[in-house]
Design a protein around this motif. Structure first.
Motif, PDB file in Angstrom:
ATOM      1  N   THR A 245       0.833  -1.258  -0.003  1.00 35.88           N
ATOM      2  CA  THR A 245       0.185   0.231   0.093  1.00 35.88           C
ATOM      3  C   THR A 245       0.884   1.083   0.094  1.00 35.88           C
ATOM      4  N   PHE A 246       0.075   2.291  -0.231  1.00 33.11           N
ATOM      5  CA  PHE A 246       1.034   3.546  -0.175  1.00 33.11           C
ATOM      6  C   PHE A 246       1.530   3.985   0.940  1.00 33.11           C
ATOM      7  N   GLY A 247       0.713   3.691   2.407  1.00 29.12           N
ATOM      8  CA  GLY A 247       1.062   3.807   3.466  1.00 29.12           C
ATOM      9  C   GLY A 247       2.465   3.040   3.805  1.00 29.12           C
ATOM     10  N   GLU A 248       2.588   1.672   3.415  1.00 28.87           N
ATOM     11  CA  GLU A 248       3.525   0.905   3.563  1.00 28.87           C
ATOM     12  C   GLU A 248       4.817   1.233   3.012  1.00 28.87           C
ATOM     13  N   VAL A 249       4.876   1.735   1.770  1.00 28.23           N
ATOM     14  CA  VAL A 249       5.998   2.253   0.778  1.00 28.23           C
ATOM     15  C   VAL A 249       6.353   3.724   1.288  1.00 28.23           C
ATOM     16  N   GLU A 250       5.346   4.436   1.736  1.00 27.41           N
ATOM     17  CA  GLU A 250       5.759   5.935   2.356  1.00 27.41           C
ATOM     18  C   GLU A 250       6.690   5.533   3.734  1.00 27.41           C
ATOM     19  N   ARG A 251       6.259   4.673   4.468  1.00 26.20           N
ATOM     20  CA  ARG A 251       6.968   4.587   5.904  1.00 26.20           C
ATOM     21  C   ARG A 251       8.382   3.990   5.315  1.00 26.20           C
ATOM     22  N   ARG A 252       8.690   3.261   4.267  1.00 26.02           N
ATOM     23  CA  ARG A 252       9.895   2.808   3.863  1.00 26.02           C
ATOM     24  C   ARG A 252      10.692   3.865   3.443  1.00 26.02           C
ATOM     25  N   PHE A 253      10.059   4.792   2.779  1.00 22.13           N
ATOM     26  CA  PHE A 253      10.867   5.695   2.046  1.00 22.13           C
ATOM     27  C   PHE A 253      11.190   7.425   2.536  1.00 22.13           C
ATOM     28  N   ASN A 254      10.108   7.627   3.024  1.00 23.24           N
ATOM     29  CA  ASN A 254      10.012   9.120   3.380  1.00 23.24           C
ATOM     30  C   ASN A 254      11.173   9.440   4.500  1.00 23.24           C
ATOM     31  N   LYS A 255      11.906  10.383   4.235  1.00 26.50           N
ATOM     32  CA  LYS A 255      12.923  10.694   5.121  1.00 26.50           C
ATOM     33  C   LYS A 255      13.087  12.308   5.183  1.00 26.50           C
ATOM     34  N   PRO A 256      12.912  12.817   6.241  1.00 24.91           N
ATOM     35  CA  PRO A 256      12.478  14.304   6.307  1.00 24.91           C
ATOM     36  C   PRO A 256      13.763  15.236   5.731  1.00 24.91           C
ATOM     37  N   GLY A 257      13.301  15.981   4.848  1.00 23.64           N
ATOM     38  CA  GLY A 257      14.388  17.053   4.144  1.00 23.64           C
ATOM     39  C   GLY A 257      15.001  16.388   2.998  1.00 23.64           C
ATOM     40  N   GLU A 258      14.632  14.834   2.658  1.00 26.93           N
ATOM     41  CA  GLU A 258      15.290  14.509   1.733  1.00 26.93           C
ATOM     42  C   GLU A 258      14.498  13.685   0.552  1.00 26.93           C
ATOM     43  N   PHE A 259      13.405  12.999   1.170  1.00 29.77           N
ATOM     44  CA  PHE A 259      12.727  12.299   0.022  1.00 29.77           C
ATOM     45  C   PHE A 259      11.062  12.092   0.486  1.00 29.77           C
ATOM     46  N   LEU A 260      10.318  12.554  -0.122  1.00 34.31           N
ATOM     47  CA  LEU A 260       8.549  12.511   0.205  1.00 34.31           C
ATOM     48  C   LEU A 260       7.849  11.908  -0.989  1.00 34.31           C
ATOM     49  N   LEU A 261       7.003  10.741  -0.165  1.00 29.64           N
ATOM     50  CA  LEU A 261       5.913  10.320  -1.092  1.00 29.64           C
ATOM     51  C   LEU A 261       4.977  11.047  -1.037  1.00 29.64           C
ATOM     52  N   ILE A 262       3.851  11.224  -1.915  1.00 32.29           N
ATOM     53  CA  ILE A 262       2.683  11.791  -1.866  1.00 32.29           C
ATOM     54  C   ILE A 262       1.501  11.270  -2.285  1.00 32.29           C
ATOM     55  N   GLN A 263       0.437  10.870  -1.721  1.00 34.66           N
ATOM     56  CA  GLN A 263      -0.565  10.040  -2.175  1.00 34.66           C
ATOM     57  C   GLN A 263      -1.490  11.109  -3.136  1.00 34.66           C
ATOM     58  N   GLY A 264      -1.712  10.475  -4.247  1.00 33.87           N
ATOM     59  CA  GLY A 264      -2.442  11.163  -5.462  1.00 33.87           C
ATOM     60  C   GLY A 264      -3.344  10.186  -5.987  1.00 33.87           C
ATOM     61  N   GLU A 265      -4.319  10.856  -6.746  1.00 33.99           N
ATOM     62  CA  GLU A 265      -5.201   9.891  -7.773  1.00 33.99           C
ATOM     63  C   GLU A 265      -5.312  10.623  -9.050  1.00 33.99           C
ATOM     64  N   GLU A 266      -5.233   9.950 -10.193  1.00 35.34           N
ATOM     65  CA  GLU A 266      -5.604  10.346 -11.331  1.00 35.34           C
ATOM     66  C   GLU A 266      -7.198  10.138 -11.787  1.00 35.34           C
ATOM     67  N   ILE A 267      -7.834  11.337 -11.416  1.00 36.32           N
ATOM     68  CA  ILE A 267      -9.393  11.246 -11.858  1.00 36.32           C
ATOM     69  C   ILE A 267      -9.601  10.992 -12.938  1.00 36.32           C
ATOM     70  N   SER A 268      -9.961  10.003 -13.663  1.00 37.62           N
ATOM     71  CA  SER A 268     -10.047   9.618 -14.940  1.00 37.62           C
ATOM     72  C   SER A 268     -11.558   9.872 -15.804  1.00 37.62           C
ATOM     73  N   ASP A 269     -11.887  10.641 -16.029  1.00 38.28           N
ATOM     74  CA  ASP A 269     -13.147  10.861 -16.552  1.00 38.28           C
ATOM     75  C   ASP A 269     -13.552  11.042 -18.048  1.00 38.28           C
ATOM     76  N   LYS A 270     -14.458  11.252 -18.402  1.00 37.79           N
ATOM     77  CA  LYS A 270     -14.581  11.357 -20.135  1.00 37.79           C
ATOM     78  C   LYS A 270     -16.068  12.261 -20.427  1.00 37.79           C
ATOM     79  N   TYR A 271     -15.984  12.837 -21.575  1.00 41.28           N
ATOM     80  CA  TYR A 271     -17.315  13.477 -21.999  1.00 41.28           C
ATOM     81  C   TYR A 271     -17.303  12.872 -23.331  1.00 41.28           C
ATOM     82  N   ASP A 272     -18.192  12.151 -23.740  1.00 43.17           N
ATOM     83  CA  ASP A 272     -18.604  11.777 -25.042  1.00 43.17           C
ATOM     84  C   ASP A 272     -17.272  10.720 -25.242  1.00 43.17           C
ATOM     85  N   ARG A 273     -16.437  10.819 -26.274  1.00 44.54           N
ATOM     86  CA  ARG A 273     -15.312  10.040 -26.480  1.00 44.54           C
ATOM     87  C   ARG A 273     -13.961  10.609 -26.083  1.00 44.54           C
TER      88      ARG A 273
END
Length: 446
Positions: free
Chosen positions: A136-164
């Motif tokens: 999960t994101f939470g598990e990977v975040e805990r493994r990688f996040n290091k203050p001031g050096e590297f940060l993972l951010i939870q996001g989403e691509e809201i994938s919608d459409k109109y017609d085609r």
């Protein structure tokens, strides 16, 4: 499909209410004015540092071909400070088991996972088929996040459409899954999804950045669709996927041309905030770099902030304290009441062209539709005068200054290296950087 006039009026009412709602939520955003640009200096000093990051990334949780951990490791080891995972209509949460061989990355991705994280893998066999649990994101975040050096951010691509037409928007630092909202037009679909993100942001208090993805993917979004959207002030001027047509074609405008049209009309006619341009990877493929697949390392943003946290990064982005890049690094960006100054972080052997771009008051506002060989209108950004998005000044070197004449509606800058991008979105792309626009004189043209 036929709709009654009453339902059409109802949709219009809902859209108007949504726009009013977003405008109310974002009353604190600076609107254009006829005053000189606000002075600022963007450079590292004291606690302020440049942080490089990517806001568009896919994994095995949707249609990417690698595991979260492998992807995070690539970005961390390749000089990035933050990364937003943005899989399609899903958050990397809960328990999900996948057949190793049926994943996009297959055995190649799994072997890489075994090598990188031998003590953090859960597998099982179901009817003789090897399965692995997606972290999960939470598990990977805990493994990688290091203050001031590297940060993972939870996001989403809201994938919608109109017609085609695919309408995709990224929500970075999102707290809860947002389902696509749909709409009765491309513009309304964009607005409805923006409203959903802003509603969650207001309810949770968590700063979430919403941006429009790859407008030329499927040639879905025109400048006219995007210019009136309220509550959304970011779009991808550069997307690293090789199938999104950043440069447009004979019928459709490039994303940069769209940017200038949007800025001109948005500031001068609609009195809406600036639209900022970001660069992203839109990575899906991680195993044969470099190739012509959708790979990491092509586009990014560089944000000036005093700490590496999701909240601080979102605030800095919304304040325009960043630049977008596909390979050019900057030392300093400064604006005062008289000038915009740019200083490049040079690479040995490269030369740089620095262009200042904008639209002046008194521009020709007329436009005409794009038509096909039969004279029928095509769904595309309209054709506008060359008055819009002029190159106001161009110079060679590692630094340049543009002196405001006072009649510019806005000014932005683009830096192009002599070096070809080593793994570009479109073959032949040069390494570039895009400096965000500033309003110079945004009053209505006469």
């Amino acid at each position: 499909m036929h709709h009654s006039s009453s339902s059409t009026l109802s949709r219009r009412f809902v859209l108007q209410i949504g726009m009013i709602f977003c405008a109310t939520l974002f009353f604190f955003v600076d609107h254009s004015s006829a005053e000189t640009p606000k002075a600022f200096v963007l450079q590292e000093q004291g606690d302020l540092k440049w942080y490089r990051g990517n806001l568009h990334t896919h994994s095995h949780w949707s249609d990417g071909d690698d595991y979260l951990g492998n992807i995070a490791l690539w970005y961390r080891d390749n000089g990035y400070h933050f990364l937003s995972f943005t899989d399609h209509n899903v958050l990397a949460q809960g328990v999900r088991w996948v057949d190793v061989e049926k994943t996009k990355g297959g055995q190649t991705a799994f072997d890489k996972l075994l090598k990188n994280f031998p003590d953090q893998i859960e597998t099982r066999e179901e009817e003789g088929v090897l399965q692995v649990r997606l972290r999960t994101f939470g598990e990977v975040e805990r493994r990688f996040n290091k203050p001031g050096e590297f940060l993972l951010i939870q996001g989403e691509e809201i994938s919608d459409k109109y017609d085609r037409y695919p309408i995709h928007m990224n929500a970075s630092n999102v707290g809860e899954l947002i389902t696509p909202r749909g709409g009765a037009s491309v513009a309304e679909t964009i607005q409805n999804n923006v409203n959903a993100v802003m509603t969650q942001r207001e309810r949770t208090g968590q700063s979430t950045l919403i941006h429009l993805n790859h407008p030329n993917f499927g040639f879905a979004v025109t400048a006219e669709d995007l210019m009136r959207v309220v509550g959304e002030k970011f779009f991808e001027v550069y997307n690293g996927h090789p199938s999104v047509y950043n440069a447009g074609n004979d019928t459709h405008s490039s994303t940069e041309r769209m940017w200038d049209i949007i800025l001109t009309r948005r500031i001068d006619e609609f009195e809406l905030p600036l639209m900022y341009g970001i660069a992203v990877d839109d990575g899906h493929n991680y195993h044969r770099i470099p190739s012509r697949q959708a790979e990491p390392g092509r586009g990014w943003v560089v944000v000036l902030a005093d700490e590496l946290s999701a909240e601080t990064l979102v605030q800095a982005l919304e304040a325009g304290k960043f630049y977008a890049s596909s390979g050019v690094a900057l030392k300093r960006i400064a604006v005062d009441g008289k000038q915009m100054n740019v200083e490049v972080e040079p690479v040995e052997g490269e030369t740089y062209t620095i262009e200042f771009i904008g639209t002046r008051q008194g521009y020709d506002p007329r436009s005409e539709p794009v038509v096909d060989e039969n004279g029928e209108p095509v769904r595309a950004t309209r054709r506008y005068s060359d008055d819009i998005g002029q190159i106001l000044q161009s110079s060679e070197g590692t630094s340049a200054a543009y002196t405001f004449q006072g009649d510019e509606i806005y000014v932005r800058a683009r830096i192009t290296s002599s070096a070809v991008h080593p793994n570009p979105s479109e073959v032949g792309d040069k390494k570039q950087a895009w400096i965000q626009p500033v309003v110079v004189n945004g009053s209505d043209s006469e």
